[in-house]
Design an enzyme around this catalytic site. Structure first.
Site, PDB file in Angstrom:
ATOM      1  N   PHE A   1     -22.640 -30.069  -9.528  1.00 23.15           N
ATOM      2  CA  PHE A   1     -22.405 -28.703  -9.064  1.00 23.15           C
ATOM      3  C   PHE A   1     -21.620 -27.897 -10.092  1.00 23.15           C
ATOM      4  CE2 PHE A   1     -22.569 -31.592  -5.437  1.00 23.15           C
ATOM      5  CZ  PHE A   1     -23.546 -31.008  -4.663  1.00 23.15           C
TER       6      PHE A   1
ATOM      7  N   GLY B   1     -17.793 -38.276  -0.399  1.00 24.38           N
ATOM      8  CA  GLY B   1     -18.372 -36.952  -0.197  1.00 24.38           C
ATOM      9  C   GLY B   1     -17.418 -36.006   0.508  1.00 24.38           C
TER      10      GLY B   1
ATOM     11  N   HIS C   1     -13.232 -28.547  -0.343  1.00 23.94           N
ATOM     12  CA  HIS C   1     -13.192 -27.092  -0.529  1.00 23.94           C
ATOM     13  C   HIS C   1     -12.681 -26.329   0.699  1.00 23.94           C
ATOM     14  CE1 HIS C   1     -15.144 -27.916  -4.231  1.00 23.94           C
ATOM     15  NE2 HIS C   1     -15.597 -26.703  -4.450  1.00 23.94           N
TER      16      HIS C   1
ATOM     17  N   ASP D   1     -15.187 -22.968  -8.108  1.00 22.05           N
ATOM     18  CA  ASP D   1     -15.660 -22.233  -6.925  1.00 22.05           C
ATOM     19  C   ASP D   1     -14.668 -21.185  -6.441  1.00 22.05           C
ATOM     20  OD1 ASP D   1     -18.157 -23.518  -6.822  1.00 22.05           O
ATOM     21  OD2 ASP D   1     -17.285 -25.241  -5.807  1.00 22.05           O
TER      22      ASP D   1
END
Ligand SMILES: C[S@@+](CC[C@H](N)C(=O)[O-])C[C@H]1O[C@@H](n2cnc3c(N)ncnc32)[C@H](O)[C@@H]1O
Length: 214
Positions: free
Chosen positions: A21, A76, A145, A171
């Site tokens: 990403f 994850g 996040h 991000d």
């Protein structure tokens, strides 16, 4: 196409498709930044996934003979879980019923010849931070996040960065229509605390520099 003039990280990603990403431009900024601050100490990232950011950071560290500590529990983030937007069934361990990106990550390190430079730390970020003492030259935050996870990572790890070192946060979206606000709010909190100065932004990668004390 001449391949000898291509950046080593981009050449690697042309040859091997690594899930991840991070854009090339953001990755090259990580590579260059590790080299700029390597004289200060080792680097650390939170959130390695399959190793895309680790290759950019690791090759930068390797070129300066310093170390990258790569922290990820490899289970994850929220968005990688079954049914979520970024779930990847190839990384799901059906027997254990959980995500496991560590085998792929480890494979990436070997393919990139980075096993002499990158130290994988397979654990939650908070647990690793608990006893961490070594001043860091650069911390790249790309783990959980959510607002609370982003805030915790930025708060805890920013304290481990040496004067002159860099905090790089992935991000960062000022506008909530562009993306989640967790990393952006966490970055604002670090800036408000007065120990870091705004440096620049490369696409969604925010860069802050640790100021001298006092
Ligand atoms: C967005 S991915 C990282 C992407 C990667 N930097 C890249 O370049 O492709 C986020 C990663 O953070 C990890 N993660 C999430 N929360 C974590 C935590 N509290 N501690 C350690 N790792 C965490 C997840 O397992 C996941 O692999």
């Amino acid at each position: 196409l001449r391949t000898d003039s291509i950046h080593p990280a981009l050449r690697f990603f042309q040859k091997y498709k690594i899930k991840g990403f991070l854009s090339d431009e953001e990755g090259l900024a990580l590579y260059n930044s590790t080299r700029d601050v390597a004289h200060i100490g080792p680097c650390l990232e939170v959130g390695s996934y399959c190793g895309r950011s680790s290759v950019f950071l690791g090759l930068g560290c390797q070129s300066k003979n310093t170390t990258l500590y790569a922290v990820d529990h490899h289970r994850g983030s929220e968005e990688h879980q079954p049914g979520e937007l970024y779930h990847d069934a190839e990384l799901f361990d059906h027997e254990l019923q959980c995500m496991d990106s560590f085998p792929v990550f480890r494979r990436t390190l070997q393919l990139a010849k980075l096993e002499d430079t990158v130290v994988p730390i397979v654990a939650p970020s908070k647990l690793v931070a608990r006893d961490w003492q070594t001043p860091l030259s650069l911390v790249f935050i790309d783990g959980g996040h959510s607002p609370s996870m982003s805030m915790e990572d930025c708060r805890v790890w920013s304290e481990k960065i040496a004067v002159g070192g860099l905090l790089m946060i992935h991000d960062i979206f000022e506008d909530e229509r562009a993306g989640g606000q967790g990393p952006y709010q966490a970055m604002q909190a670090v800036l408000n605390n007065g120990r870091f100065a705004w440096e620049e932004k490369i696409q969604s990668l925010g860069v802050l520099r640790r100021l001298p004390e006092g």
